[in-house]
Design an enzyme around this catalytic site. Sequence first.
Site, PDB file in Angstrom:
ATOM      1  N   TYR A 154       0.829  -1.205   0.000  1.00 38.96           N
ATOM      2  CA  TYR A 154       0.000   0.000   0.000  1.00 38.96           C
ATOM      3  C   TYR A 154       0.864   1.255   0.000  1.00 38.96           C
ATOM      4  CZ  TYR A 154      -3.717   3.209   1.511  1.00 38.96           C
ATOM      5  OH  TYR A 154      -4.617   4.244   1.604  1.00 38.96           O
ATOM      6  N   LYS A 158       0.953   4.413  -2.783  1.00 39.49           N
ATOM      7  CA  LYS A 158       0.560   5.774  -2.411  1.00 39.49           C
ATOM      8  C   LYS A 158       1.731   6.747  -2.588  1.00 39.49           C
ATOM      9  CE  LYS A 158      -3.732   4.969  -1.618  1.00 39.49           C
ATOM     10  NZ  LYS A 158      -4.779   5.555  -2.480  1.00 39.49           N
TER      11      LYS A 158
END
Length: 252
Positions: A154, A158
């Site tokens: 993740y 991002k």
Amino acid sequence: MGNLSGKTAVITGGNSGVGAATAMLFAKEGANVVISARRQSALDQVAEKIKAEGGNVITVSTDISKDDQCKALMQKAVDAFGGIDILVNNAGVLDTGLAPVDKFDDDEIQKIISINQVGTMQCIRAALPLMGEGASIVNVASVAGVNGGGGAAYVSTKAAIIGITKHTALLMADKYIRCNAVCPGTIVTPMTMEMKPDQLDMRMMGAMSKHADLKLKPCMAEDVANIIEFFASDRSKALNGQVVVSDFGSSL
């Protein structure tokens, strides 16, 4: 007249959480709203709420990891409303257990990259030829991409969104098409609430606590939507390539 009167906005991940809150706020501010996500039934529920309040909205079931579907989404926005003034790249997925870099799952990281990173880039690529001077792209990244506090898969996506935000802003500055990013901290949405405590990597949770003051309240979806609306409106027309963390200062 609203801050977005007459503008057309495409919002990915518009079926719940930040995306749904943004869509409802944009419609109240006068925008024509195009919401997309994979689940049509959830999109329909959001659209019904917008229509009940007098807003203009269409739904387009879209898997942003598929380039042809990204292109079809943007074309349907043009067909319905004549153009695209705003793109909000909000669609994204979490990893299952905050797995750190020495434990991430090979299959899962490919899925997360294909949606969070590649999907965002594909939506930008599909939208840019259909946007004109004054258009605004708002990417929803995460504080995890700023300070590394999250699962490795993740975090990597991002951080990539922050990079592509600056890249797009630099590329399109002379066309007066802006690109900015919002980086929410801990946020109360259905996606985050579905995380199962027994699946969380406790070593990563401990490391993340270095970056967070847990005494401060988390963001709600509406808090993030307000920032997105500002970036989307002409009130922020001088802002380009900016990355704003929205977490009530908990990561300071």
